[in-house]
Design a protein around this motif. Structure first.
Motif, PDB file in Angstrom:
ATOM      1  N   UNK A  60       0.986  -1.313   0.006  1.00 18.12           N
ATOM      2  CA  UNK A  60       0.152  -0.037   0.191  1.00 18.12           C
ATOM      3  C   UNK A  60       0.920   1.171  -0.027  1.00 18.12           C
ATOM      4  N   UNK A  61       0.209   2.446  -0.321  1.00 23.23           N
ATOM      5  CA  UNK A  61       0.863   3.592  -0.162  1.00 23.23           C
ATOM      6  C   UNK A  61       1.772   3.760   1.238  1.00 23.23           C
ATOM      7  N   UNK A  62       1.251   3.274   2.306  1.00 19.18           N
ATOM      8  CA  UNK A  62       1.797   3.303   3.491  1.00 19.18           C
ATOM      9  C   UNK A  62       2.790   2.219   3.693  1.00 19.18           C
ATOM     10  N   UNK A  63       2.963   1.357   2.783  1.00 18.19           N
ATOM     11  CA  UNK A  63       3.976   0.003   2.959  1.00 18.19           C
ATOM     12  C   UNK A  63       3.555  -0.858   3.391  1.00 18.19           C
ATOM     13  N   UNK A  64       2.291  -0.886   3.870  1.00 22.95           N
ATOM     14  CA  UNK A  64       1.809  -2.490   4.616  1.00 22.95           C
ATOM     15  C   UNK A  64       1.633  -3.431   3.153  1.00 22.95           C
ATOM     16  N   UNK A  65       1.767  -4.591   3.613  1.00 23.27           N
ATOM     17  CA  UNK A  65       1.649  -5.783   2.635  1.00 23.27           C
ATOM     18  C   UNK A  65       0.172  -5.810   2.343  1.00 23.27           C
ATOM     19  N   UNK A  66      -0.180  -5.650   0.728  1.00 27.26           N
ATOM     20  CA  UNK A  66      -1.635  -5.853   0.370  1.00 27.26           C
ATOM     21  C   UNK A  66      -1.975  -7.263   0.487  1.00 27.26           C
ATOM     22  N   UNK A  67      -2.477  -7.606   1.688  1.00 28.46           N
ATOM     23  CA  UNK A  67      -2.832  -8.769   2.036  1.00 28.46           C
ATOM     24  C   UNK A  67      -4.308  -8.976   2.336  1.00 28.46           C
ATOM     25  N   UNK A  68      -5.195  -9.772   1.753  1.00 24.55           N
ATOM     26  CA  UNK A  68      -6.781  -9.624   2.035  1.00 24.55           C
ATOM     27  C   UNK A  68      -7.197 -11.092   2.686  1.00 24.55           C
ATOM     28  N   UNK A  69      -8.305 -11.220   3.447  1.00 22.02           N
ATOM     29  CA  UNK A  69      -8.531 -12.213   4.148  1.00 22.02           C
ATOM     30  C   UNK A  69      -9.280 -13.279   3.259  1.00 22.02           C
ATOM     31  N   UNK A  70      -9.589 -13.203   2.079  1.00 20.77           N
ATOM     32  CA  UNK A  70     -10.048 -14.144   1.137  1.00 20.77           C
ATOM     33  C   UNK A  70      -9.516 -14.012  -0.295  1.00 20.77           C
ATOM     34  N   UNK A  71      -9.449 -15.138  -0.600  1.00 23.93           N
ATOM     35  CA  UNK A  71      -9.082 -15.052  -2.153  1.00 23.93           C
ATOM     36  C   UNK A  71      -9.520 -14.547  -3.230  1.00 23.93           C
ATOM     37  N   UNK A  72     -11.165 -14.503  -2.921  1.00 26.31           N
ATOM     38  CA  UNK A  72     -11.882 -13.537  -3.892  1.00 26.31           C
ATOM     39  C   UNK A  72     -11.720 -12.183  -3.575  1.00 26.31           C
ATOM     40  N   UNK A  73     -11.541 -11.820  -2.442  1.00 28.87           N
ATOM     41  CA  UNK A  73     -11.354 -10.354  -2.296  1.00 28.87           C
ATOM     42  C   UNK A  73      -9.761 -10.008  -2.780  1.00 28.87           C
ATOM     43  N   UNK A  74      -8.797 -10.681  -2.827  1.00 26.17           N
ATOM     44  CA  UNK A  74      -7.635 -10.326  -3.374  1.00 26.17           C
ATOM     45  C   UNK A  74      -7.360 -10.388  -4.992  1.00 26.17           C
ATOM     46  N   UNK A  75      -8.388 -11.312  -5.514  1.00 33.63           N
ATOM     47  CA  UNK A  75      -8.503 -11.509  -6.851  1.00 33.63           C
ATOM     48  C   UNK A  75      -9.299 -10.320  -7.504  1.00 33.63           C
ATOM     49  N   UNK A  76     -10.111  -9.486  -6.823  1.00 26.93           N
ATOM     50  CA  UNK A  76     -10.792  -8.403  -7.262  1.00 26.93           C
ATOM     51  C   UNK A  76      -9.513  -7.348  -7.571  1.00 26.93           C
ATOM     52  N   UNK A  77      -8.560  -7.204  -6.593  1.00 25.17           N
ATOM     53  CA  UNK A  77      -7.320  -6.293  -6.613  1.00 25.17           C
ATOM     54  C   UNK A  77      -6.690  -6.681  -7.908  1.00 25.17           C
ATOM     55  N   UNK A  78      -6.422  -8.022  -7.971  1.00 27.48           N
ATOM     56  CA  UNK A  78      -5.454  -8.476  -8.932  1.00 27.48           C
ATOM     57  C   UNK A  78      -6.007  -8.242 -10.347  1.00 27.48           C
ATOM     58  N   UNK A  79      -7.432  -8.406 -10.359  1.00 34.60           N
ATOM     59  CA  UNK A  79      -8.085  -8.072 -11.648  1.00 34.60           C
ATOM     60  C   UNK A  79      -7.944  -6.816 -12.327  1.00 34.60           C
ATOM     61  N   UNK A  80      -8.088  -5.750 -11.082  1.00 32.20           N
ATOM     62  CA  UNK A  80      -7.839  -4.341 -11.603  1.00 32.20           C
ATOM     63  C   UNK A  80      -6.500  -4.158 -12.166  1.00 32.20           C
ATOM     64  N   UNK A  81      -5.312  -4.758 -11.393  1.00 29.18           N
ATOM     65  CA  UNK A  81      -4.116  -4.553 -11.907  1.00 29.18           C
ATOM     66  C   UNK A  81      -3.961  -5.260 -13.542  1.00 29.18           C
ATOM     67  N   UNK A  82      -4.553  -6.501 -13.646  1.00 26.41           N
ATOM     68  CA  UNK A  82      -4.532  -7.104 -14.878  1.00 26.41           C
ATOM     69  C   UNK A  82      -5.035  -6.299 -15.827  1.00 26.41           C
ATOM     70  N   UNK A  83      -6.034  -5.561 -15.625  1.00 26.50           N
ATOM     71  CA  UNK A  83      -7.002  -4.646 -16.616  1.00 26.50           C
ATOM     72  C   UNK A  83      -6.194  -3.477 -17.125  1.00 26.50           C
ATOM     73  N   UNK A  84      -4.959  -3.056 -16.419  1.00 21.42           N
ATOM     74  CA  UNK A  84      -4.472  -1.981 -16.795  1.00 21.42           C
ATOM     75  C   UNK A  84      -3.657  -2.188 -17.978  1.00 21.42           C
TER      76      UNK A  84
END
Length: 264
Positions: A60-84
């Motif tokens: 994150x901008x605050x240097x925290x690891x971008x880690x989420x409690x479920x795979x589906x939640x993490x996939x939402x972020x991954x999909x946004x990165x992939x769509x760039x």
């Protein structure tokens, strides 16, 4: 805390609660080039799911690891990165911005975020009804009465209705009941999504109804914009208002998808 809860953009990008203004800011600043090829989600030994770009974890901008409690939640972020495409546009990544807000902001003081949602509940949009015309009154009743009935039956929160914009004091017991249910949903990402949905709609009751799966995305959005839709039908909409609404809908949808993804 409100300053923290405005979108925490990545890197040097500025933020603005108005999506039109935010887009204007972005247009004036060069966007970073896409520097990665592969986007993946990796489960860690502690059971959380991190987003990786070319095998390296996102922070994150605050240097925290971008880690989420479920795979589906993490996939939402991954999909946004992939769509760039050739550049990375944070405005087009509402889930990532919401996650950044949760990890860099809400985690610092979740109680303050909860109390901010309660402030919305004390003047919840669903409780303020038009005194005319009759067709608008009937439309508000049809969209909102069921939500307040649900809040009374399922949450134990009985709200008082008012006509116009004159503030009405809500029963202390109703606000306390909302607070109890929010305290049971105090994990940072869920609370961030509820806060975003509440601030967009003006209704903590509606946000909780979504989280309890009492309303789906489309019906919740329609309920939140009865008055706006009525005004558009009467007077039409200008281009700037349409763009502003589209930005709000994008952020609302992101919050909805996060709440859904947190169910596993």
């Amino acid at each position: 805390m409100r300053d923290i809860l405005t979108d925490l953009e990545a890197g040097k990008f500025l933020s603005d609660p108005d999506p039109v203004r935010r887009a204007q800011i972005q247009m004036k600043r060069p966007l970073p080039k896409r520097f990665y090829t592969a986007v993946t989600v990796a489960e860690g030994p502690d059971g959380v799911f991190a987003v990786h770009l070319d095998g390296k974890p996102v922070r994150t901008p605050g240097k925290a690891l971008l880690a989420l409690p479920t795979g589906r939640a993490a996939q939402l972020v991954a999909d946004e990165f992939a769509a760039q495409a050739e550049t990375i546009d944070p405005v087009s990544m509402p889930v990532m911005r919401l996650v950044n807000t949760a990890l860099d902001g809400v985690t610092l003081d979740p109680q303050a975020v909860l109390e901010d949602i309660l402030r919305f509940a004390s003047s919840d949009m669903l409780c303020y009804r038009a005194d005319g015309p009759v067709a608008l009154v009937e439309r508000e009743n049809a969209a909102w009465d069921g939500l307040l009935d649900w809040a009374r039956a399922s949450l134990g929160a009985r709200f008082v209705l008012a006509e116009g914009v004159v503030h009405v004091e809500q029963p202390r017991e109703a606000i306390a009941a909302i607070g109890i249910h929010l305290s049971q949903r105090a994990e940072p990402l869920r609370l961030a999504a509820l806060h975003l949905m509440t601030s967009i709609t003006g209704s903590a009751v509606l946000a909780l109804a979504v989280d309890f799966q009492e309303r789906d995305l489309d019906s919740a959005w329609v309920a939140a914009h009865v008055d706006e839709d009525w005004n558009v039908e009467q007077w039409g909409a200008d281009a700037e208002a349409v763009a502003r609404m589209a930005g709000r809908k994008r952020d609302f949808t992101a919050a909805f998808n996060v709440l859904d993804a947190l169910r596993g």
